[in-house]
Write an enzyme that holds these catalytic residues in place. Structure first.
Site, mmCIF file in Angstrom:
data_model
loop_
_atom_site.group_PDB
_atom_site.id
_atom_site.type_symbol
_atom_site.label_atom_id
_atom_site.label_comp_id
_atom_site.label_asym_id
_atom_site.label_seq_id
_atom_site.Cartn_x
_atom_site.Cartn_y
_atom_site.Cartn_z
ATOM 1 N N LYS A 208 0.840 -1.203 0.000
ATOM 2 C CA LYS A 208 0.000 0.000 0.000
ATOM 3 C C LYS A 208 0.880 1.259 0.000
ATOM 4 C CE LYS A 208 -3.516 2.252 2.836
ATOM 5 N NZ LYS A 208 -4.456 2.118 3.952
ATOM 6 N N GLU A 214 10.578 -4.791 4.355
ATOM 7 C CA GLU A 214 10.603 -6.216 3.993
ATOM 8 C C GLU A 214 10.242 -6.398 2.520
ATOM 9 O OE1 GLU A 214 9.056 -4.948 6.649
ATOM 10 O OE2 GLU A 214 8.998 -6.361 8.334
ATOM 11 N N GLY A 268 -4.937 -1.931 5.033
ATOM 12 C CA GLY A 268 -4.146 -3.082 4.571
ATOM 13 C C GLY A 268 -4.838 -4.409 4.832
ATOM 14 N N ARG A 269 -5.301 -4.620 6.069
ATOM 15 C CA ARG A 269 -5.908 -5.916 6.401
ATOM 16 C C ARG A 269 -7.310 -6.078 5.838
ATOM 17 N NH1 ARG A 269 -4.959 -2.547 10.259
ATOM 18 N NH2 ARG A 269 -6.527 -1.774 11.724
ATOM 19 N N GLU A 354 -5.125 -6.740 15.009
ATOM 20 C CA GLU A 354 -4.605 -5.447 14.574
ATOM 21 C C GLU A 354 -5.714 -4.391 14.620
ATOM 22 O OE1 GLU A 354 -1.362 -5.653 11.582
ATOM 23 O OE2 GLU A 354 -2.584 -4.203 10.528
ATOM 24 N N HIS A 385 -5.462 -32.817 18.125
ATOM 25 C CA HIS A 385 -4.364 -33.633 18.647
ATOM 26 C C HIS A 385 -3.255 -32.767 19.229
ATOM 27 C CE1 HIS A 385 -6.107 -37.249 16.781
ATOM 28 N NE2 HIS A 385 -6.592 -36.343 15.944
ATOM 29 N N LYS A 513 8.042 -0.829 12.340
ATOM 30 C CA LYS A 513 8.675 -0.346 11.113
ATOM 31 C C LYS A 513 9.756 0.695 11.440
ATOM 32 C CE LYS A 513 4.693 -1.237 8.057
ATOM 33 N NZ LYS A 513 3.901 -0.872 6.888
HETATM 34 C C1 G6Q Z 1 -2.605 -3.801 7.825
HETATM 35 C C2 G6Q Z 1 -1.371 -3.238 8.310
HETATM 36 C C3 G6Q Z 1 -0.125 -3.962 7.901
HETATM 37 C C4 G6Q Z 1 0.299 -3.679 6.467
HETATM 38 C C5 G6Q Z 1 1.714 -4.166 6.255
HETATM 39 C C6 G6Q Z 1 2.195 -3.923 4.854
HETATM 40 O O1 G6Q Z 1 -3.699 -3.333 8.020
HETATM 41 O O2 G6Q Z 1 -1.314 -1.892 8.030
HETATM 42 O O3 G6Q Z 1 -0.215 -5.336 8.087
HETATM 43 O O4 G6Q Z 1 -0.573 -4.281 5.569
HETATM 44 O O5 G6Q Z 1 2.551 -3.532 7.173
HETATM 45 O O6 G6Q Z 1 2.118 -2.580 4.505
HETATM 46 P P1 G6Q Z 1 2.263 -2.130 3.009
HETATM 47 O O7 G6Q Z 1 1.136 -2.715 2.234
HETATM 48 O O8 G6Q Z 1 2.205 -0.629 3.039
HETATM 49 O O9 G6Q Z 1 3.571 -2.645 2.519
#
Ligand code: G6Q
Length: 548
Positions: A208, A214, A268-269, A354, A385, A513
């Site tokens: 996003k 990463e 994002g989520r 989150e 199990h 981050k």
């Molecule tokens: C989700 C969070 C988080 C995010 C990641 C990746 O709601 O904000 O999990 O999706 O940190 O972020 P980017 O999509 O910006 O790389």
């Protein structure tokens, strides 16, 4: 809001007294007294059945919970979300994942602008591109069909796509394979790339913000791998980006024409319904992706229009809150009895924890009550199990959601019937338990001596009265999966609304981050570690020594 006298609301106080009245009531007695209990406390939507009868409540408790929802203005808050109001207060943003799957022709406006136009435009672009990849019209640089699709993303830019792709594996195009690189650990990239052929590999960089270290580091490594094999000119045919940040995409070296846009009103989520779902479209085809959206839309409409007492996300949210805030149970378990749904618990873990793992309310006060529970889970019957021991006999009660399809995509012999009988048995056992006398009786029937019975009967007993929901669906397909995901999204919404927290920011994730960025140059020897605690200082030193 709740614990200080000033804010303790009427419905909350009523629930406190309901808890005192009800806490010792046994579910097995409720079932014995009322043979219509299951019928009364089951909701249906299309082929989805939500049986919540095996929970610790009666009509009075339920009414008190529903009053709490009214008092906390859940309906008004829900309507504000659907209307594009800026309910993400800390980031001053609308929250419109629901617009991404709005299958009606109705406009949804943010500050007077209909967002449906841009959403439909990107959906059309996703259809065109995914069709072109699937049918070999968009080829790799050397003219070969792109059959290996690698999504590079993390958190919300990974968990949704990976969970949905895995859940709908039976719908994948035959010669297409999907891979997911999320972890910065080089192993993730190395293990993925080692079996891939650059000529047939398409990378989707999903971020996003396009600033996540990463994802950018993994993408850089993959870009180099491709360029080393095919040259710089190949990049346009092998890299696409999903982002809200065009500048950063360009800066990274991906052609902005290969970018699929989404917007700040998509968290994002909550983003798998947006361009972030591109790998899903390529794997299962755009028509099936649309069915996923349709399933979510059906749940959205249900959430919007069903009265509170017949509203699945509302009831689910309220029962969760009942345990969390009145029984003081701060954990929650999700167990899909379906191999294809094995990533659903991880996905829900992020969605719930989150969103509702928050400690400051929307008025800027530290909360004095519990908010989101810890979520865990895994696929049944495997987890029977492992951690089910604690669910049955541990001292802590853990409410469980069981999710199970009546029909398997792989009906082999009696496999699925065995699986189905297991999930039903688990729910029943958690609810009923087994008294010490019942355990003694069983031991007697098994021919044990009096001494043996005396020694074992308590160990073989189960307190029971442990709550669970059953979500029964016909089959895992794009539509039913869409319904389930949206159900959980809205459940989280309901709870966040009652707790008066912002379920749509993630300052805790952002902290991570920032922090790592300070330590990185210290580990690399580019700056000295000075301002850390002694443990961190000594670990930095040790790591540097070990890596010499
Ligand atoms: C989700 C969070 C988080 C995010 C990641 C990746 O709601 O904000 O999990 O999706 O940190 O972020 P980017 O999509 O910006 O790389």
């Amino acid at each position: 809001m709740f614990k200080s006298d000033k804010n303790k609301t009427k419905a909350w106080k009523k629930l406190e007294s309901e808890y005192k009245r009800f806490k010792k009531v046994e579910m097995r007695d409720l079932f014995e007294k009322d043979d219509k209990r299951a019928e009364k406390y089951t909701l249906e939507l299309d082929d989805l059945t939500f049986d919540y009868s095996k929970n610790r409540f009666d009509e009075n408790v339920l009414n008190a919970l529903l009053n709490l929802a009214k008092e906390r203005k859940v309906e008004e808050k829900r309507d504000a979300m659907f209307a594009g109001k800026k309910i993400n207060s800390t980031e001053n943003r609308a929250v419109l994942h629901v617009a991404l799957r709005n299958r009606s022709k109705k406009a949804i406006k943010v500050e007077g602008k209909n967002v449906m136009e841009q959403i439909n435009k990107v959906l059309a672009k996703m259809k065109k591109f995914s069709d072109a990849v699937r049918y070999g019209e968009f080829k790799g640089y050397t003219g070969k069909k792109l059959t290996n699709i690698v999504n590079i993303g993390i958190g919300g830019s990974d968990l949704g796509p990976v969970m949905v792709c895995e859940a709908l594996k039976r719908y994948w195009m035959k010669d297409i394979n999907c891979y997911f690189i999320s972890n910065i650990d080089g192993t993730a990239t190395a293990e993925t790339l080692k079996n891939l052929d650059p000529e047939t590999t398409l990378f989707i960089v999903a971020s996003k913000t396009f600033t996540t270290i990463e994802t950018l580091t993994n993408a850089k490594t993959c870009r180099k791998w491709l360029v080393d094999a095919l040259g710089e000119h190949a990049v346009d045919k092998h890299f696409v980006a999903l982002s809200t940040n065009k500048e950063k995409v360009e800066e990274f070296g991906i052609n902005p024409e290969n970018m699929f846009e989404f917007w700040n009103f998509v968290g994002g989520r909550y983003s798998l319904w947006s361009a972030i779902g591109l790998i899903i479209c390529i794997a299962i085809g755009f028509e099936n992706f649309e069915k996923l959206l349709e399933g979510a839309y059906a749940m959205d409409e249900h959430f919007k229009t069903a009265p509170l007492n017949k509203n699945m996300p509302v009831i689910m949210g309220l029962l969760g809150l009942w345990y969390n805030n009145f029984f003081n149970i701060h954990r929650y378990c999700v167990v899909p009895y379906d191999e294809y749904l094995k990533y659903l618990p991880s996905y829900l873990q992020q969605l719930d924890m989150e969103s509702n793992g928050k400690g400051v309310d929307k008025d800027g006060n530290f909360v004095k009550y519990s908010t989101g529970p810890a979520i865990f889970g895994g696929a049944g019957t495997n987890v029977q199990h492992s951690f089910f021991q604690l669910l049955h006999q541990g001292t802590d009660i853990v409410p469980v959601d069981f999710i199970v399809p009546a029909i398997s995509h792989n009906e082999i012999g009696t496999h699925h019937e065995i699986l189905l009988s297991n999930v039903l048995a688990q729910g029943e056992a958690l609810m009923r338990g087994k008294t010490v006398a019942e355990a003694a009786n069983e031991l007697k029937k098994a021919g044990k001596s009096e001494d043996e019975i005396e020694a074992l009967k308590k160990y073989k007993s189960f307190t029971g009265n442990r709550p669970s929901n059953i979500l029964l669906l016909k089959k895992i397909d794009p539509f039913s999966l869409g319904q389930i995901i949206a159900l959980y999204e809205h459940k989280v919404f309901v709870q966040g609304a009652i707790w008066n927290i912002n379920s749509f920011d993630q300052m805790g994730v952002e902290l991570g981050k920032q922090l790592a960025l300070n330590i990185l140059p210290e580990l690399q020897g580019k700056s000295f570690a000075l301002n850390h605690d002694s443990s961190t200082m000594s670990l930095i030193k040790k790591i540097k020594n070990l890596r010499k």
